[in-house]
Design a protein around this motif. Structure first.
Motif, mmCIF file in Angstrom:
data_model
loop_
_atom_site.group_PDB
_atom_site.id
_atom_site.type_symbol
_atom_site.label_atom_id
_atom_site.label_comp_id
_atom_site.label_asym_id
_atom_site.label_seq_id
_atom_site.Cartn_x
_atom_site.Cartn_y
_atom_site.Cartn_z
ATOM 1 N N ASN A 1 4.055 15.414 -3.501
ATOM 2 C CA ASN A 1 3.098 16.429 -3.939
ATOM 3 C C ASN A 1 3.667 17.845 -3.990
ATOM 4 O O ASN A 1 2.932 18.797 -4.190
ATOM 5 C CB ASN A 1 1.835 16.387 -3.079
ATOM 6 C CG ASN A 1 2.074 16.781 -1.638
ATOM 7 O OD1 ASN A 1 3.207 16.934 -1.200
ATOM 8 N ND2 ASN A 1 0.996 16.937 -0.890
ATOM 9 N N ASP B 1 5.949 6.678 -5.164
ATOM 10 C CA ASP B 1 4.534 7.003 -5.384
ATOM 11 C C ASP B 1 3.749 5.717 -5.598
ATOM 12 O O ASP B 1 4.171 4.849 -6.368
ATOM 13 C CB ASP B 1 4.364 7.895 -6.624
ATOM 14 C CG ASP B 1 4.842 9.319 -6.411
ATOM 15 O OD1 ASP B 1 5.482 9.599 -5.385
ATOM 16 O OD2 ASP B 1 4.574 10.158 -7.297
ATOM 17 N N THR B 2 2.610 5.613 -4.928
ATOM 18 C CA THR B 2 1.759 4.429 -5.097
ATOM 19 C C THR B 2 0.469 4.763 -5.829
ATOM 20 O O THR B 2 -0.299 3.874 -6.158
ATOM 21 C CB THR B 2 1.412 3.802 -3.736
ATOM 22 O OG1 THR B 2 0.723 4.773 -2.940
ATOM 23 C CG2 THR B 2 2.663 3.322 -3.023
ATOM 24 N N SER C 1 2.225 13.506 0.040
ATOM 25 C CA SER C 1 0.835 13.660 0.462
ATOM 26 C C SER C 1 0.549 13.065 1.836
ATOM 27 O O SER C 1 -0.487 13.346 2.416
ATOM 28 C CB SER C 1 -0.101 13.041 -0.579
ATOM 29 O OG SER C 1 0.183 11.661 -0.726
ATOM 30 N N LYS C 2 1.472 12.272 2.380
ATOM 31 C CA LYS C 2 1.311 11.708 3.729
ATOM 32 C C LYS C 2 1.998 12.572 4.784
ATOM 33 O O LYS C 2 2.025 12.219 5.949
ATOM 34 C CB LYS C 2 1.882 10.283 3.797
ATOM 35 C CG LYS C 2 1.187 9.286 2.915
ATOM 36 C CD LYS C 2 -0.062 8.769 3.578
ATOM 37 C CE LYS C 2 -0.635 7.632 2.744
ATOM 38 N NZ LYS C 2 -1.820 7.080 3.293
ATOM 39 N N SER D 1 0.809 -1.213 0.000
ATOM 40 C CA SER D 1 0.000 0.000 0.000
ATOM 41 C C SER D 1 0.841 1.261 0.000
ATOM 42 O O SER D 1 0.335 2.354 -0.179
ATOM 43 C CB SER D 1 -0.920 0.016 1.233
ATOM 44 O OG SER D 1 -0.163 0.298 2.398
ATOM 45 N N TRP E 1 -2.818 7.971 -6.069
ATOM 46 C CA TRP E 1 -3.415 9.143 -5.439
ATOM 47 C C TRP E 1 -3.365 9.087 -3.915
ATOM 48 O O TRP E 1 -3.426 10.126 -3.259
ATOM 49 C CB TRP E 1 -4.851 9.334 -5.916
ATOM 50 C CG TRP E 1 -4.902 9.753 -7.353
ATOM 51 C CD1 TRP E 1 -5.196 8.968 -8.422
ATOM 52 C CD2 TRP E 1 -4.613 11.045 -7.880
ATOM 53 N NE1 TRP E 1 -5.099 9.693 -9.587
ATOM 54 C CE2 TRP E 1 -4.755 10.981 -9.279
ATOM 55 C CE3 TRP E 1 -4.245 12.257 -7.304
ATOM 56 C CZ2 TRP E 1 -4.538 12.073 -10.097
ATOM 57 C CZ3 TRP E 1 -4.034 13.346 -8.129
ATOM 58 C CH2 TRP E 1 -4.184 13.246 -9.509
ATOM 59 N N ASP E 2 -3.239 7.892 -3.340
ATOM 60 C CA ASP E 2 -3.211 7.767 -1.884
ATOM 61 C C ASP E 2 -1.871 8.189 -1.279
ATOM 62 O O ASP E 2 -1.802 8.561 -0.112
ATOM 63 C CB ASP E 2 -3.548 6.330 -1.466
ATOM 64 C CG ASP E 2 -2.570 5.314 -2.051
ATOM 65 O OD1 ASP E 2 -2.166 5.498 -3.213
ATOM 66 O OD2 ASP E 2 -2.226 4.350 -1.351
ATOM 67 N N HIS E 3 -0.776 8.151 -2.064
ATOM 68 C CA HIS E 3 0.541 8.508 -1.529
ATOM 69 C C HIS E 3 1.483 8.864 -2.676
ATOM 70 O O HIS E 3 1.868 7.990 -3.445
ATOM 71 C CB HIS E 3 1.111 7.341 -0.723
ATOM 72 C CG HIS E 3 2.336 7.716 0.043
ATOM 73 N ND1 HIS E 3 3.121 6.774 0.652
ATOM 74 C CD2 HIS E 3 2.923 8.907 0.298
ATOM 75 C CE1 HIS E 3 4.132 7.373 1.255
ATOM 76 N NE2 HIS E 3 4.036 8.665 1.057
ATOM 77 N N TYR E 4 1.816 10.143 -2.769
ATOM 78 C CA TYR E 4 2.717 10.591 -3.839
ATOM 79 C C TYR E 4 3.459 11.862 -3.414
ATOM 80 O O TYR E 4 3.029 12.565 -2.502
ATOM 81 C CB TYR E 4 1.959 10.828 -5.144
ATOM 82 C CG TYR E 4 0.969 11.966 -5.124
ATOM 83 C CD1 TYR E 4 1.303 13.207 -5.651
ATOM 84 C CD2 TYR E 4 -0.310 11.812 -4.605
ATOM 85 C CE1 TYR E 4 0.404 14.258 -5.653
ATOM 86 C CE2 TYR E 4 -1.222 12.853 -4.601
ATOM 87 C CZ TYR E 4 -0.853 14.074 -5.120
ATOM 88 O OH TYR E 4 -1.748 15.116 -5.120
#
Length: 122
Positions: free
Chosen positions: A57, A49-50, A107-108, A18, A52-55
Motif C-alpha cells: 500500500n 497481493d491477495t 496493508s498488514k 489467504s 483488498w485484504d492484503h496488498y
C-alpha cells in the motif's frame, strides 16, 4: 492419524491461500532523477497481493537518519500486475542530500526487511 492430518492440512492451505504468509514487499529497483525543482523517484515492487485484504500500500523516501521525506501511497491492490512500478514526483530533499533509502510497506503492516539505498545524482 489421517483424521488429524487432513483438517490440519486443510487449515494450512486455507491460511496460505489467504495471503497470511505473504512476506513484506520487495523492492526490485529504485532510482532518482531531477524533476524540475525537486526529484522524481521511480520504484519497482513485488508483493504477493491477495486483494483488498492484503496488498502493498505504499513506499517511503527516507533520509539517512530514518526521517520520512516523502510517501507514495498505493490506493489499490496489484494482484494481476506483479511486479509493478510507480513514481513520485516533486520530492524536495534537504540541501546536501546525496543518498536516501526507499522502504515499501503493505496493508498488514509489514515493511521491506532492509530499505534500499538510492544515490542522488549530482
Amino acid at each position: 492419524m489421517k483424521t488429524i492430518l487432513a483438517p490440519m492440512l486443510a487449515a494450512f492451505m486455507s491460511i496460505a491461500a489467504s495471503g497470511a504468509f505473504a512476506g513484506p514487499p520487495e523492492i526490485l529497483h529504485a532510482e532518482a532523477a531531477r524533476d524540475d525543482m525537486g526529484w522524481k523517484f521511480t520504484v519497482t515492487i513485488r508483493h504477493e497481493d491477495t486483494g483488498w485484504d492484503h496488498y502493498a500500500n505504499g513506499w517511503d523516501v527516507l533520509a539517512e537518519d530514518g526521517t520520512v521525506l516523502a510517501t507514495r501511497t498505493l490506493h489499490h491492490p496489484h494482484v494481476e500486475e506483479q511486479p509493478f512500478t510507480r513514481s513520485l514526483r516533486q520530492v524536495l530533499l534537504p540541501d546536501g542530500t546525496r543518498r536516501v533509502f526507499i522502504r515499501a510497506h503493505c496493508s498488514k503492516g509489514a515493511a521491506t526487511k532492509e530499505p534500499v539505498a538510492v544515490e542522488i545524482p549530482l
